[in-house]
Design a protein around this motif. Structure first.
Motif, PDB file in Angstrom:
ATOM      1  N   LEU A 128       0.838  -1.197   0.000  1.00 29.58           N
ATOM      2  CA  LEU A 128       0.000   0.000   0.000  1.00 29.58           C
ATOM      3  C   LEU A 128       0.875   1.250   0.000  1.00 29.58           C
ATOM      4  N   LYS A 129       0.430   2.262  -0.728  1.00 29.25           N
ATOM      5  CA  LYS A 129       1.231   3.463  -0.910  1.00 29.25           C
ATOM      6  C   LYS A 129       0.492   4.702  -0.411  1.00 29.25           C
ATOM      7  N   SER A 130       1.209   5.546   0.300  1.00 32.65           N
ATOM      8  CA  SER A 130       0.664   6.847   0.679  1.00 32.65           C
ATOM      9  C   SER A 130       0.504   7.692  -0.579  1.00 32.65           C
ATOM     10  N   GLY A 131      -0.602   8.399  -0.681  1.00 28.79           N
ATOM     11  CA  GLY A 131      -0.854   9.235  -1.853  1.00 28.79           C
ATOM     12  C   GLY A 131      -1.690   8.553  -2.921  1.00 28.79           C
ATOM     13  N   TYR A 132      -1.849   7.223  -2.845  1.00 30.75           N
ATOM     14  CA  TYR A 132      -2.726   6.513  -3.773  1.00 30.75           C
ATOM     15  C   TYR A 132      -4.172   6.669  -3.308  1.00 30.75           C
ATOM     16  N   VAL A 133      -5.088   6.728  -4.254  1.00 26.00           N
ATOM     17  CA  VAL A 133      -6.514   6.719  -3.933  1.00 26.00           C
ATOM     18  C   VAL A 133      -7.064   5.342  -4.278  1.00 26.00           C
ATOM     19  N   TYR A 134      -7.592   4.672  -3.261  1.00 23.44           N
ATOM     20  CA  TYR A 134      -8.222   3.372  -3.442  1.00 23.44           C
ATOM     21  C   TYR A 134      -9.737   3.534  -3.243  1.00 23.44           C
ATOM     22  N   TYR A 135     -10.469   2.516  -3.647  1.00 20.14           N
ATOM     23  CA  TYR A 135     -11.918   2.538  -3.482  1.00 20.14           C
ATOM     24  C   TYR A 135     -12.359   1.298  -2.713  1.00 20.14           C
ATOM     25  N   ASP A 136     -13.651   1.200  -2.462  1.00 19.07           N
ATOM     26  CA  ASP A 136     -14.146   0.189  -1.529  1.00 19.07           C
ATOM     27  C   ASP A 136     -14.387  -1.148  -2.216  1.00 19.07           C
TER      28      ASP A 136
END
Length: 302
Positions: A128-136
């Motif tokens: 997992l990366k800081s600054g990435y936008v993930y969804y549910d």
């Protein structure tokens, strides 16, 4: 009906895991940016983006473990790493929203995801990366996990809008039978199916991809094929198709219709999460269902 002792045990576990969860979350150094169910569904409806979802099954493969759907496969694990870390335009990667918020989730679901984050922390910190936008990832699981079920109908309505007046190609396990004996896809313009092995479908990945390309032009492609669906939706998105890893949506709908209090078996469908007799009928007599099947891809052992 669960006994009071079951709930007492779950609550004790919740208190134990919560402290360890926040300690691990602090060590991660950031809170993943995972958008809510509503935001996820709105994005899909607005942008017609393709979707790959990561749940415990996908993370288990990254941890070099298998499950009932899929034995550990090094090639599949490597492809899942790619999907998780190599963004594509018009494609979203989904993680369980419960990793950042457990508001309105029932006790059982809260305990599961808190304990799972602790157990699989090494995978989260690695990928997992800081600054990435993930969804549910749980937008397809719109019923069972919620404490207050009043939200479920609204989620279901948005889900059904995705395929409203769409021509659908459904790629599913041979015993999944999405939409059979219910009206989940009643507002779709048309629906065709490719049936794939119920387990270890990735062993036939080349054939499944060929069939998807053969029948998927100008269609919304819905994939319900365990961990293989995560990769297939990504690869189809790279080729310009609209493909959604739709997961357990049909079973959630069956439970929704029944007002189920537990994860029940459903006649004629494979329900891997149900206790007891999860699957009885391997054959069904349904002429309309048979007419929707355009190709069958059998397992290697057949």
């Amino acid at each position: 009906m669960k006994s009071i002792f079951y709930y007492m045990e779950c609550y004790i576990r919740l208190l134990k895991y919560r402290r360890r969860f926040y300690k691990k979350q602090k060590a991660l150094g950031f809170i993943p940016d995972i958008r809510s169910t509503d935001e996820t569904l709105d994005k899909i409806l607005r942008e017609h983006c393709s979707v790959s979802r990561f749940g415990d099954g996908e993370f288990n493969l990254l941890r070099q473990k298998g499950n009932g759907f899929c034995a550990f496969n090094q090639s599949l694990a490597k492809r899942l790493q790619e999907v998780l870390t190599a963004p594509l335009p018009c494609h979203i990667v989904c993680l369980p929203y419960a990793l950042v918020s457990r508001e309105n989730l029932n006790l059982r679901t809260k305990v599961f995801w808190l304990s799972y984050f602790i157990k699989a922390y090494d995978v989260f910190i690695r990928y997992l990366k800081s600054g990435y936008v993930y969804y549910d990832a749980s937008f397809t699981r719109f019923y069972f996990a919620y404490k207050d079920k009043r939200v479920c109908e609204g989620y279901l309505e948005k889900i059904r809008q995705i395929w409203f007046d769409q021509d659908i190609l459904l790629i599913e396990g041979e015993y999944s039978r999405l939409g059979v004996n219910n009206d989940l896809f009643i507002h779709a313009r048309s629906l065709k199916r490719i049936l794939c092995p119920a387990k270890d479908a990735f062993e036939r990945y080349v054939d499944i991809m060929c069939a998807a390309r053969k029948y998927g032009s100008n269609k919304l492609i819905l994939v319900a094929l365990g961990q293989t669906a995560t990769v297939l939706s990504y690869d189809l998105a790279k080729l310009g198709y609209w493909a959604i890893d739709i997961g357990h949506v049909d079973i959630e709908y069956e439970w929704f219709l029944r007002g189920a209090k537990d994860k029940l078996p459903v006649a004629g469908k494979y329900v891997n999460e149900a206790k007891g007799d999860v699957f009885r009928e391997k054959k069904i007599q349904d002429e309309n269902y048979e007419k929707t099947i355009v190709e069958r891809i059998s397992g290697l052992s057949c």
